[in-house]
Design an enzyme around this catalytic site. Structure first.
Site, short mmCIF file in Angstrom:
data_model
loop_
_atom_site.label_atom_id
_atom_site.label_comp_id
_atom_site.label_asym_id
_atom_site.label_seq_id
_atom_site.Cartn_x
_atom_site.Cartn_y
_atom_site.Cartn_z
N LYS A 1 -4.92 28.23 -9.53
CA LYS A 1 -3.69 27.57 -9.35
C LYS A 1 -4.01 26.20 -9.74
O LYS A 1 -5.08 25.71 -9.98
CB LYS A 1 -3.41 27.39 -7.61
N ARG B 1 -5.73 3.94 -7.81
CA ARG B 1 -7.14 3.89 -7.79
C ARG B 1 -7.74 2.46 -7.82
O ARG B 1 -8.67 2.19 -8.42
CB ARG B 1 -7.71 4.77 -9.03
N ASP C 1 0.87 -1.24 0.07
CA ASP C 1 0.02 -0.04 0.00
C ASP C 1 0.96 1.26 -0.02
O ASP C 1 1.97 1.08 0.21
CB ASP C 1 -0.90 0.03 1.22
N LYS C 2 0.44 2.26 -0.39
CA LYS C 2 1.06 3.76 -0.32
C LYS C 2 0.97 4.40 1.10
O LYS C 2 1.80 4.61 1.87
CB LYS C 2 0.98 4.56 -1.82
N GLY D 1 -5.02 3.02 -3.32
CA GLY D 1 -6.31 3.81 -3.81
C GLY D 1 -6.31 5.13 -4.29
O GLY D 1 -6.92 5.66 -4.63
N ASN E 1 -8.52 -1.42 4.24
CA ASN E 1 -8.58 -1.57 2.90
C ASN E 1 -7.52 -2.42 2.08
O ASN E 1 -7.50 -3.00 1.05
CB ASN E 1 -8.51 -0.30 1.72
#
Length: 1218
Positions: free
Chosen positions: A576, A803, A408-409, A691, A832
């Protein structure tokens, strides 16, 4: 009474009909009516009780025994036990098998029961949470497990959502509520949900009680981002989508209360549908052992058949002559039947080739290795007082064979903390600090921070180190003030002032909050907003701006703008967004500043920072009035509304004036780049499954050095349809393989044939990376594309999937497990990640900020990602090394011990008589040789932990399964057979010509047995001493202690005193005393030991000196440096100097601006918009080609960059952290 019986019968009939419906009902669509439990019960929907445990009190014994008897050896020992209960064929007591077998089963069962107890405890804690349920017109407290489909429940701020519910109303205007979805997708930013307008005013209990709407929707599924349904109420239909749903696992935030109707409960909720099943995990060594036990059993049968045939022949030719004083039993009437009985007798005698003590020892070793992980101080995280924990004891050696890591990140690689790091304002950079020699100084924890005490509203947690920016603010530099004014105005943040001066920002993403917080600390404090105004506190002065319009973000625009009127009456547009987008729309007067800012952006991007550009525009009153009328008209049209709005936004956002750029650091966890570098050197492939949006994931990839500018190609797969994805995958694969032609669309098989040959993976020298988003991945995981996806991914050095849903994470892991014979490891920190953790061979939970679900589902847990390198390269490698050496030695010593009976059979008339005393047979594996081999399996190490980390390539033998495989098993059993041959025939030959000191012969079998037994114990003890790589006091104690124990027990059981107690059980009276007093016997023992040990020693010596492995070389190096201190390896990282940008504006989701200006107090949310960013190495080329760039790029390449690779990259040696 009759009425009561009729009522009872009716109830029973209804119950029977209900049960029948439950069995026959296959749910194609769900019908749920509010406040109607009787109606909903007809469909037998799942209740809200969850169960993640495997067993209960009734199923534990049968299921656990079934799992344990999947080990062929356990079933094998049960068969042996049955045979030993038959007196006519058994020459060994039954208790020699049943006691250790029961011990193994009980130890394993207790361990499994303990693991499952903690799952039960967690389930009970969740099921017993309290929820307010509307029952019979009043709110009642109910346990979560008692909530049912169709119930209306009340949630309060900071409460977990108990089930998947349809939002009906809330305390916020227009039925809005804000949720945090960290348990579902790992994102801690807030998301917004909105009830249907028709139900948003049902806040009164009476109205809710009368609510009788019926929802018809999709059946339970695992799609987190999709929901389709219809509400039928008061003869009207209202469409429902995912924006109306609150899913189980979410947390209600910044909303005082809300009411919802339960649609899915318990195991049918989307969270539980994504959780995956708890499976029984076994190591590859366990599976190999099953095969080897079958081989050994076949070998055992062969030996039994040979000896049985020998017995039949012997009885036919010779045995009949002895029937006078050795008559056959009544039922034993033929030589063939005698051979049949002998076969089973030898099966029992020779069964010790796989003793039950092997499995007892394996469980002890695994338990010990688990404790070593738990006790490792270098994997202890002091800040949270969290130690590493081995939550299972069955997978330790598998840690030494991992080839794929799925990570996971958010929260695993990163801290999910955004920090305003640097900025560029009007051509000048801020954020770096310099010494008196004008040299850049590295910022550390001891570096002094800027003093913000001049600002009473500052955030005390904010840190910045460059004091020149504060000086510029105090000097009222107009450009600097405009920069922070823009940051304070152009956003969708919602402020909360809980007390005077105590501001809390609710941002839709951490990076947006970081920018507004930076403006706050530098004196431009965002205090409040209404639908028409934004109030700032500028350098202590309250200033209110009229909010005229918000030009919302969407996937195409990649920017957001606000139009405000300042107190002086001037109308300004502040914007921006992605630098490439903003630069396209700049006024020519900003061209010089654009070049300078571009250089700064390159520096920021080279450090892995997330960047965006800021610009503004002064608007003419008359022009704005005309534009506003066009906007009003476009906002009310039915067809092509979004297109018409986009044209108007594009029109007014031209001719911008550049202000500067920001750089935000998405802080990695400590030691992440070094850990990934080490694991890569160990040939471990790391795939990131997150995700998060594509842009953020790629930035983290660059920060972690998983993606680098010197890579040959970074393929971005972003197709929306299956043919598009197929074409992109095939094109990328053909590019890597260098095919000269593009195959036709249907020629998938030919391409796959090329990729199936693993030689391609071996010969790919160039480095490639693959990035794929969730929509494309869904198509790529289809059966017809999954192989080409896997082939392409395995050709790439780095794979990032963004994602992705929790179930997609598990599907990617399952894909690799199914088609690659490789050990997989999944690591994550949130709910998750649970399905991925359960699916992989090894699951690792990081105890982070997203709860404990990942930890509870994991096999191993710790607090920081960097500990993974020590878990694998040290503990995993040692566990695999120790287990392999243990097994090799165990099979060697047991073949040497057991096969002596085989050779003896040819000299005892194949009568199934044992060579050894029965007490020696019983105690050999339990007492005489158990402790030395356990000590080797627990403490041995070929190289120390520092060298294990310094030379990651030492890990590769485990991946290639070199230390224990079928070949190694064959070699160690061959050595054992040769040793047994020598153990029998050297004493046999010596005894045939040898006499005692008094001239008498060594003619008795008991003396022969003691000589062989003593030789055996000494040989195997010497052999284990030679096989050890690392001696400890425990090793010495166990080896010498075992030898001492052998002689002590030998003289004890063969003493006169013991013989007097039980003559039948101790027949070898005085043998040891008489035998071992003879010098010739000791010479025989010495000769046997030397002949058995020297050949193996010579082979090992020649192998190490002529064909040394990397391990041998490192061991030699380690021994030569014993007196030197540990030297950590400095892993070099490639510094990025790329013009590729990270655009913070991508964090926004379309629609928030409209809700804010409509007065609905819209809060923040994040949905990414993946894109395929382009990059090039040379700044001027990038700017000149900016207008000609493609809208979508399928890959990122260094080819055509217009500059040599050396101009792209520079190297630096970071401070090493371990």
């Amino acid at each position: 009474m009759t009425g009561y019986m009729e009522t009872t019968q009716d109830c029973a009939r209804d119950k029977l009909e209900q049960v029948t419906m439950c069995f026959l009902h296959l749910e194609k669509e769900r019908h749920v009516k509010a406040n109607a439990r009787d109606y909903n019960d007809k469909f037998c929907y799942a209740d809200n009780h969850i169960k993640t445990s495997k067993y209960n009190i009734f199923t534990f014994l049968p299921i656990n025994l079934f799992e344990q008897f999947q080990r062929v050896a356990n079933a094998y020992f049960v068969v042996l036990l049955i045979l030993q209960l038959i007196p006519k064929i058994s020459s060994l007591s039954w208790f020699t098998t049943i006691v250790p077998l029961v011990l193994v089963l009980v130890i394993t069962a207790v361990k499994d029961a303990t693991d499952d107890y903690f799952r039960h405890k967690s389930d009970k804690q969740v099921n017993n949470r309290q929820s307010q349920v509307l029952i019979r017109g009043s709110l009642q407290n109910e346990k979560w497990m008692n909530v049912r489909v169709g119930d209306i429940i009340r949630l309060e701020n900071n409460q977990f959502v108990a089930a998947d519910i349809l939002l009906l109303c809330s305390s916020e205007p227009y039925g809005l509520c804000y949720i945090e979805t960290a348990e579902l997708d790992g994102e801690t930013n807030l998301k917004v949900r909105q009830a249907l307008t028709v139900t948003s005013d049902l806040g009164d209990i009476t109205k809710l009680t009368d609510f009788d709407g019926e929802v018809i929707c999709e059946p339970p599924n695992n799609k987190l981002d999709k929901f389709t349904g219809t509400l039928y109420w008061r003869d009207n239909k209202y469409p429902l989508d995912n924006e109306k749903m609150l899913l189980r696992g979410c947390v209600l935030r910044n909303t005082e209360w809300c009411f919802g109707m339960v649609i899915f409960a318990g195991l049918q909720t989307k969270l539980m549908q994504n959780s995956g099943r708890t499976t029984f995990k076994r190591t590859s060594i366990d599976k190999l052992m099953n095969t080897l036990v079958l081989w050994i059993f076949a070998f055992l049968i062969c030996m039994g058949v040979i000896l049985a045939i020998g017995n039949t022949i012997w009885e036919t030719l010779i045995g009949r002559n002895f029937q006078v004083f050795l008559p056959w039993d009544g039922f034993q009437n033929s030589a063939v039947f005698s051979g049949f009985l002998t076969f089973w007798s030898y099966i029992i005698i020779l069964n010790t080739v796989v003793p039950i003590s092997l499995y007892v020892s394996v469980e002890v070793l695994r338990l010990g290795h688990s404790y070593f992980i738990n006790w490792d101080q270098k994997m202890y995280y002091g800040q949270t007082d969290t130690a590493a924990e081995a939550r299972t004891t069955t997978l330790n050696e598998e840690l030494g064979q991992v080839e794929f890591i799925f990570s996971d990140k958010t929260g695993t690689l990163t801290q999910n903390i955004m920090v305003f790091s640097k900025c560029s304002i009007n051509g000048k950079t801020y954020g770096d600090i310099y010494n008196e020699f004008d040299q850049k100084v590295e910022i550390t924890e001891t570096t002094a921070c800027v003093d913000f005490s001049f600002n009473p509203l500052c955030d005390r947690r904010f840190k910045f180190y460059d004091g020149s920016l504060v000086e510029a603010i105090k000097l009222e530099d107009p450009a600097v003030q405009e920069f922070f004014r823009l940051l304070a105005l152009c956003h969708t943040v919602m402020p909360e002032e809980k007390s005077e001066g105590h501001l809390v920002y609710q941002a839709q993403s951490p990076d947006e909050g970081a920018l507004v917080t930076a403006a706050r600390n530098f004196g431009f404090v965002f205090r409040a907003r209404t639908p028409e105004t934004i109030t700032l506190c500028e350098m202590g002065r309250a200033v209110t701006y009229q909010l005229l319009a918000i030009l919302d973000f969407n996937n195409v625009r990649k920017r957001m703008s606000v139009i405000v009127r300042n107190p002086q009456g001037q109308i300004k547009l502040y914007s921006k967004g992605a630098d490439t987008i903003i630069f396209d729309r700049l006024d020519p007067s900003s061209e010089d500043l654009m070049y300078t800012t571009s250089e700064h952006l390159n520096e920021f991007a080279g450090e892995g920072l997330r960047t965006l550009a800021l610009a503004y525009k002064d608007l003419d009153e008359d022009y704005f009035e005309v534009w506003t009328k066009k906007l009003l008209f476009a906002s009310t049209v039915i067809e092509n509304r979004e297109d018409q709005l986009a044209v108007l936004y594009e029109e007014i956002e031209q001719g911008l004036k550049l202000v500067g750029a920001t750089a935000i650091e998405d802080k990695l966890q400590e030691g992440v780049p070094e850990t990934i570098a080490r694991l890569n050197l160990a040939d471990i492939k790391i795939w990131v499954l997150t995700g998060d949006k594509l842009e953020t994931a790629m930035n983290i990839g660059y920060s972690c050095n998983m993606l680098r500018d010197d890579m040959n190609e970074v393929f971005v797969i972003s197709g929306l349809t299956l043919p598009e994805v197929q074409q992109q995958l095939r094109s990328a694969k053909e590019h890597i393989l260098g095919l000269s032609r593009v195959s036709s669309a249907g020629d998938v098989e030919k391409t796959d044939m090329l990729a199936d040959d693993s030689v391609f993976e071996e010969t790919i020298i160039a480095e490639y990376a693959l990035v794929i988003n969730g929509h494309s991945l869904a198509h790529a995981l289809e059966p017809q594309l999954e192989r080409i996806l896997l082939d392409l991914a395995c050709l790439c050095k780095t794979v990032i999937c963004c994602r992705v849903t929790p179930m997609q994470k598990a599907q990617v892991v399952e894909l690799v497990k199914k088609h690659k014979r490789a050990v997989t490891l999944a690591i994550g920190d949130g709910a998750n990640d649970v399905s991925m953790i359960k699916t992989a061979h090894i699951g690792v939970g990081v105890s982070g900020q997203e709860g404990m679900q990942a930890v509870l589902a994991s096999d191993y847990s710790f607090a920081q990602f960097r500990y993974l390198q020590r878990l694998l390269l040290v503990h995993g490698r040692w566990s695999y090394f120790r287990m392999c050496n243990f097994l090799c030695y165990f099979f060697y010593k047991n073949f040497a011990f057991t096969l002596v009976h085989f050779w003896y059979g040819f000299f005892c008339g194949f009568s199934a008589q044992t060579v050894y005393d029965q007490w020696f047979i019983t105690l050999f594996n339990i007492v005489y040789t158990s402790l030395p081999v356990l000590a080797m399996g627990l403490f041995d190490q070929d190289v120390n932990d520092q060298n294990s980390l310094r030379y990651p390539s030492l890990y590769k033998p485990g991946q290639q399964n070199l230390l224990f495989n079928k070949r190694q098993f064959f070699l160690c059993t061959l050595q054992g057979m040769a040793t047994s041959f020598l153990l029998f025939f050297i004493p046999c030959g010596a005894f045939s010509v040898m006499v005692k000191e008094d001239g008498s012969d060594f003619s008795d079998q008991q003396t022969f047995a003691v000589t062989i037994a003593t030789s055996l114990v000494i040989v195997v003890s010497v052999q284990i001493g030679l096989d050890k790589h690392y001696w400890t006091a425990v090793n010495h104690l166990f080896i010498w202690g075992s030898l001492t124990m052998y002689f002590a027990i030998l003289f004890a059981v063969q003493s006169n005193g013991i013989f007097g107690i039980s003559q039948s059980n101790f027949p070898f009276v005085g043998t040891a005393r008489n035998c071992l007093s003879e010098i010739t016997v000791w010479l025989v023992i010495l000769l046997t030991t030397v002949v058995c040990v020297v050949p193996g020693l010579a082979v090992s010596f020649l192998r190490v000196n002529l064909f040394p492995t990397l391990t041998d070389k490192v061991r030699h190096l380690q021994q030569s440096r014993k007196r030197e201190g540990p030297q950590e390896q400095n892993l070099r990282r490639v510094r990025r100097t790329s013009s590729r940008r990270s655009a913070y504006a991508f964090s926004h989701q379309q629609g928030y601006g409209e809700l804010i200006t409509s007065g609905k107090n819209m809060r923040a949310s994040t949905v990414s918009s993946p894109r395929s960013p382009g990059r090039s190495a040379h700044n001027s080329n990038w700017i000149e080609n900016m207008l000609r760039r493609k809208n979508e790029v399928s890959c990122i390449s260094d080819e055509g960059a217009g500059a040599p690779e050396s101009s792209n990259t520079t190297k630096q040696t970071p401070k090493h952290t371990d």
